[in-house]
Write a protein that holds these residues in place. Structure first.
Motif, PDB file in Angstrom:
ATOM      1  N   LEU A 484      87.375   7.962  34.259  1.00  0.00           N
ATOM      2  CA  LEU A 484      87.335   8.323  35.916  1.00  0.00           C
ATOM      3  C   LEU A 484      88.973   8.189  35.670  1.00  0.00           C
ATOM      4  O   LEU A 484      89.587   7.321  35.115  1.00  0.00           O
ATOM      5  CB  LEU A 484      86.407   8.119  36.789  1.00  0.00           C
ATOM      6  CG  LEU A 484      85.395   8.529  36.587  1.00  0.00           C
ATOM      7  CD1 LEU A 484      85.159   7.493  38.036  1.00  0.00           C
ATOM      8  CD2 LEU A 484      85.228   9.825  36.448  1.00  0.00           C
ATOM      9  N   GLU A 706      89.248  11.844  44.569  1.00  0.00           N
ATOM     10  CA  GLU A 706      88.771  12.569  43.084  1.00  0.00           C
ATOM     11  C   GLU A 706      87.177  11.687  42.954  1.00  0.00           C
ATOM     12  O   GLU A 706      86.593  12.039  42.111  1.00  0.00           O
ATOM     13  CB  GLU A 706      89.527  12.931  42.362  1.00  0.00           C
ATOM     14  CG  GLU A 706      89.399  13.404  40.932  1.00  0.00           C
ATOM     15  CD  GLU A 706      90.232  13.701  40.405  1.00  0.00           C
ATOM     16  OE1 GLU A 706      89.946  13.834  38.409  1.00  0.00           O
ATOM     17  OE2 GLU A 706      91.452  13.686  40.845  1.00  0.00           O
ATOM     18  N   TRP A 710      82.816  12.278  43.089  1.00  0.00           N
ATOM     19  CA  TRP A 710      82.712  11.738  41.758  1.00  0.00           C
ATOM     20  C   TRP A 710      81.288  10.899  42.022  1.00  0.00           C
ATOM     21  O   TRP A 710      80.087  11.090  41.127  1.00  0.00           O
ATOM     22  CB  TRP A 710      83.805  11.324  40.071  1.00  0.00           C
ATOM     23  CG  TRP A 710      82.822  11.396  38.846  1.00  0.00           C
ATOM     24  CD1 TRP A 710      82.752  12.118  37.785  1.00  0.00           C
ATOM     25  CD2 TRP A 710      81.897   9.899  38.562  1.00  0.00           C
ATOM     26  NE1 TRP A 710      81.693  11.581  37.167  1.00  0.00           N
ATOM     27  CE2 TRP A 710      81.266  10.512  37.258  1.00  0.00           C
ATOM     28  CE3 TRP A 710      81.842   9.020  38.739  1.00  0.00           C
ATOM     29  CZ2 TRP A 710      80.653   9.781  36.224  1.00  0.00           C
ATOM     30  CZ3 TRP A 710      81.021   8.617  38.283  1.00  0.00           C
ATOM     31  CH2 TRP A 710      80.538   8.311  36.341  1.00  0.00           C
ATOM     32  N   ASN A 713      78.470  12.367  44.186  1.00  0.00           N
ATOM     33  CA  ASN A 713      77.238  12.939  42.963  1.00  0.00           C
ATOM     34  C   ASN A 713      76.856  12.152  42.017  1.00  0.00           C
ATOM     35  O   ASN A 713      75.379  12.434  42.235  1.00  0.00           O
ATOM     36  CB  ASN A 713      78.831  14.108  42.514  1.00  0.00           C
ATOM     37  CG  ASN A 713      77.331  15.298  42.053  1.00  0.00           C
ATOM     38  OD1 ASN A 713      76.771  16.133  41.725  1.00  0.00           O
ATOM     39  ND2 ASN A 713      77.508  15.034  40.344  1.00  0.00           N
ATOM     40  N   TYR A 714      77.258  11.596  41.441  1.00  0.00           N
ATOM     41  CA  TYR A 714      76.813  10.762  40.529  1.00  0.00           C
ATOM     42  C   TYR A 714      75.371  10.354  41.162  1.00  0.00           C
ATOM     43  O   TYR A 714      74.277   9.660  40.919  1.00  0.00           O
ATOM     44  CB  TYR A 714      77.530   9.791  39.735  1.00  0.00           C
ATOM     45  CG  TYR A 714      76.328   9.089  38.640  1.00  0.00           C
ATOM     46  CD1 TYR A 714      77.143   9.530  37.129  1.00  0.00           C
ATOM     47  CD2 TYR A 714      75.935   8.267  38.951  1.00  0.00           C
ATOM     48  CE1 TYR A 714      76.647   9.402  36.440  1.00  0.00           C
ATOM     49  CE2 TYR A 714      75.359   7.317  37.979  1.00  0.00           C
ATOM     50  CZ  TYR A 714      75.315   8.120  36.769  1.00  0.00           C
ATOM     51  OH  TYR A 714      75.150   7.412  35.425  1.00  0.00           O
TER      52      TYR A 714
END
Length: 872
Positions: A484, A706, A710, A713-714
């Motif tokens: 990431l 950011e 992520w 969402n994951y």
């Protein structure tokens, strides 16, 4: 001796003296107003600061009551309820835990609760009412959002509740809801008394006599308040004695209250701090009073010539002091209350927590009365010494009295009092700002979060789930995290629940130092009593010695073995190391020869070491390749289990003694909670290819949003079985609390700074006013106005130099002693040394030195020299 009724005459003389020269008394009244404002605003706003610190902590604890008993039966509750020493008492009855996918990441407890108990626990409905019908329910907006239920009274709430070993599914009707706290350890759901009695009837036998100690349904949690929060621990112990309730009753003390127990040194520190505040107020008034007495000496001399006694003069001065108080103290209180009234609604409205009376101004009348009383006593004591001085001076001396001076014409005592008065105002200001600036959000949340992000199985920290996944994060996922953008460091944490093994020598040290400790022994006694209750095979004469013997036979203690990489190890709290430093040398620790060991604690205050740096301990391999199937028997039932008795065992040297923050732990605990920590590679070498329990992420500041997007969402779309904690999310939950501390601190600083500056201005103005005759005489013999202004500035500069030196010295001493101790004693503060408030205020005082003599002298010079030379 005939008693003469002269009270009316004395009062008239007191009033006439004020009327004849009101300017002097306006300054003195202003000083009283300032002092009263100091105490009333300090107590009101400062008290609010303490209240908000407590409230912020209460949000973590989950309640506002002083203390509470856990798992009481109804007869036991009735015993406690009758105690007359309790201010109030209420209870909630455990029903069960909410179940289902919606509650994987957030635990929710189900209770029946009395209204007062709901208020104690911040779960009283903000909209609607408490449950009455069997199918009615109250819960938080957070739970409603988790279930996808609209925030509307009458909405249907489908819910499955785990009650003991059974599950009950019901379609409830929402009758009320409240604003939940995301920072709470669990959300609360309230059901009706009818529902509770139907599915979890109130227990009539003590918890220790229950057949299943893992089933808390039907037992009551009882919370109560005493008359005050002073030394709660001792009060609870006496309550247990008075009521005759079982001595092993579980209880909790709300650590939000700062006076849980008496710390003699803390009392000394607080008294010293308050003494500084009070002395500052006293000197403000005494200084002005003393200067005014000088100008009134001629009046007192005239009164003495007509037969007024020293006692009558004292009464006149005290009468004037009372008149000043009647005007100054109410005005000061109004201003102080005004400051509090402006602040308290802002404080309350910034809080997410729901409390009764939210947004209202809450004023403590006793604090205001105390401020008024102290201000009055300050004026009284300030007036007594000048009174005595006035009564002792002869009528002839009063005509030329100009203060107590030495052979050089200097009044060193007056100089000392003025400087001390000015300095203490600045010292108080600097101390308050130093303390407020010591608040540290990271320290305050250190037990909740240690990194920017923490990723783990969604149920890992949810105590309402019986089975936790401790190996949820595989290498592929960790590699995705490493890739990431902005990820600086990753901390992997592995765990294995095992019994820790010791060498003969280290076990001998354990016997000498650990098992003989009084705190450990008391904890083991409690464990023995619990075991007798839930294990029917435990003999009645089973003792602590028998419990210890079970560990002696194998030289093992229940615990966990952790594996951690370098970043995770850097987050541990180091108590001691093998080389005497306070940090862990990763390269040395990672050599494969060392292990870290935690300390035992039952209260996070007192600690006992399992081992010492340099001791040898043993770690057994639990690699599946060494597992052997063996037959075992329990309660007459034979079954097959995996045995690692023949697995390799390696000896390690204890490198350091550490504490593991709660945010990094596997939060399931045992009798001893003995933890060994190996480097990640060594842990995997010993136990095989394992998955991580938890992974910590440290991310660049500009990439945090950011990365969080992520992760969000994951954990919702890709793998909902995972969850994460965000440092910024938790900080946001406490942002209002932080702003309250900063805001209150700024207001206190502004008040104290203004008082310090006005005190300085008052001192100089009053000094110039009372010396108007002296200045007129100097002008009469040829001194120009410019020369007099320079002379006054020079005197003011003398005050400034000494005030600056005294302020810096005393503030430094206060900061490194009293403020440092207070900050270190409170978990949310990290002491910081600062003299910045002095750096701001001293230049302003310097400016006053230039401006005030010019303004004051120009006003005086408007009157002729002849007028000023007249005896007033």
């Amino acid at each position: 001796m005939q008693k003469v009724k002269n009270r009316k005459v004395i009062n008239n003389l007191a009033i006439s003296g004020i009327k004849s020269n009101p300017k002097k008394y306006v300054v003195l009244i202003a000083a009283v107003i300032l002092t009263t404002l100091l105490f009333s605003s300090l107590f009101t706003v400062g008290g609010s600061l303490i209240k908000e610190i407590q409230l912020g902590t209460m949000r973590q604890v989950g309640g506002s009551a002083h203390a509470g008993f856990k798992y009481l039966s109804e007869p036991e509750y009735e015993l406690v309820k009758k105690d007359k020493m309790l201010k109030n008492i209420s209870y909630r009855t455990m029903v069960g835990f909410a179940q289902g996918d919606a509650f994987k990441k957030t635990s929710a407890e189900v209770y029946y609760s009395e209204p007062l108990e709901a208020k104690f626990g911040f779960s009283y409905p903000e909209t609607g009412r408490m449950p009455e019908a069997e199918n009615e329910i109250v819960t938080s907006d957070i739970v409603l959002d988790m279930l996808g239920v609209p925030h509307e009274i009458g909405a249907e709430v489908p819910l499955t509740i785990s009650i003991g070993k059974e599950a009950v599914t019901e379609n409830f009707v929402l009758c009320g809801f409240y604003t939940g706290d995301k920072i709470s350890m669990a959300q609360t759901i309230l059901v009706s008394k009818d529902f509770q009695e139907k599915y979890a009837p109130t227990r009539q036998i003590p918890y220790t006599e229950s057949e299943d100690l893992s089933d808390f349904s039907g037992y009551m949690s009882v919370d109560f308040n005493f008359a005050n929060s002073f030394n709660i621990q001792k009060k609870v112990e006496k309550l247990i004695e008075r009521t005759g309730i079982r001595e092993d009753v579980g209880y909790g003390i709300n650590w939000a209250y700062m006076s849980l127990s008496i710390d003699p040194f803390m009392i000394v520190v607080i008294v010293a701090l308050l003494a500084t505040f009070f002395t500052a107020g006293y000197l403000i008034i005494y200084n002005i009073f003393d200067i005014n007495i000088i100008s009134d000496m001629q009046e007192y001399g005239l009164l003495k010539t007509v037969g007024t006694s020293g006692k009558q003069l004292r009464k006149i001065v005290l009468s004037r002091a009372n008149i000043i108080c009647l005007i100054g103290i109410p005005a000061g209180l109004i201003l102080g209350v005004g400051v509090g009234a402006l602040m308290l609604p802002s404080i309350s409205n910034q809080l997410n927590t729901v409390t009764v009376g939210k947004g209202e101004v809450h004023l403590n009348i006793w604090i205001l009365l105390g401020a008024a009383l102290f201000s009055y006593l300050t004026v009284l004591f300030s007036a007594i010494r000048p009174c005595v001085k006035a009564s002792k001076v002869s009528p002839i001396e009063t005509l030329r009295y100009n203060g107590e001076t030495n052979e050089n014409g200097k009044n060193k005592k007056k100089l000392f009092v003025v400087i001390l008065s000015l300095s203490l105002s600045l010292v108080v200001l600097n101390s308050v700002i130093s303390f407020v600036n010591s608040f540290n959000m990271d320290q305050y949340l250190s037990h909740l979060v240690v990194s920017d992000f923490s990723i783990q199985d969604a149920t890992l920290d949810n105590f309402s789930y019986p089975d936790h996944v401790t190996d949820a994060l595989d290498k592929d996922f960790i590699e995705e995290l490493e890739a990431l953008p902005g990820v600086k460091s990753i901390g992997n944490i592995y765990v294995n629940r095992v019994s820790q093994e010791f060498t003969d020598e280290s076990w001998e040290n354990l016997e000498k130092n650990f098992f003989t400790d009084e705190l450990v022994h008391a904890k083991l006694e409690y464990q023995v009593e619990e075991r007798k209750q839930w294990d029917p095979y435990t003999p009645e004469d089973f003792s602590v010695e028998d419990l210890i013997n079970e560990s002696r036979n194998e030289k093992t203690l229940e615990g966990k073995t952790y594996g951690m990489n370098e970043y995770a190890v850097s987050k541990l709290n180091v108590a001691s190391t093998i080389d005497g430093s306070d940090t862990i040398d990763w390269d040395k620790f990672n050599s494969g020869d060392y292990v870290l060991v935690n300390r035992w604690t039952d209260d996070d205050v007192s600690f006992v070491n399992f081992a010492e740096p340099g001791d040898k301990v043993l770690v057994r391999s639990y690699n599946p390749e060494y597992a052997e199937e063996v037959e075992a028997e329990y309660e007459g039932v034979t079954y097959t289990r995996l045995s690692y008795d023949n697995a390799p065992v390696k000896e390690y040297t204890v490198y350091a003694i550490v504490d593991i923050p709660l945010a990094m732990m596997y939060r399931v605990f045992s009798t001893y909670n003995c933890y060994f920590i190996l480097p990640e590679d060594e842990y995997l070498a010993v136990n095989g290819d394992c998955k991580a329990m938890r992974t910590l992420l440290d991310v660049e500041d500009d990439k945090e949003a950011e990365v969080e997007e992520w992760l969000k969402n994951y954990t919702t779309e890709v793998n909902p079985d995972l969850g994460y904690d965000s440092k910024e999310t938790i900080k946001d939950e406490y942002a209002s609390f932080t702003s309250v501390i900063r805001m209150v601190g700024m207001v206190l600083a502004a008040i104290l700074g203004l008082i310090g500056l006005m005190n300085f201005a008052n001192t100089m103005v009053t000094s110039i006013i009372v010396r108007s005759r002296e200045l007129a005489m100097l002008e009469a013999v040829g001194m120009t106005g410019a020369q007099q202004r320079r002379r006054l500035m020079k005197e003011g500069f003398t005050y400034f130099i000494w005030t600056a030196a005294a302020s810096v010295i005393i503030s430094s001493v206060m900061s490194v002693t009293v403020i440092r101790f207070l900050a270190n004693e409170m978990g949310m503060f990290v002491w910081k040394f600062t003299l910045m408030p002095l750096a701001v205020c001293l230049p302003l005082i310097m400016l006053l030195i230039i401006v005030i003599p010019v303004i004051a002298y120009n006003r005086l010079s408007k009157r002729s020299v002849t007028e000023r030379l007249r005896v007033e």
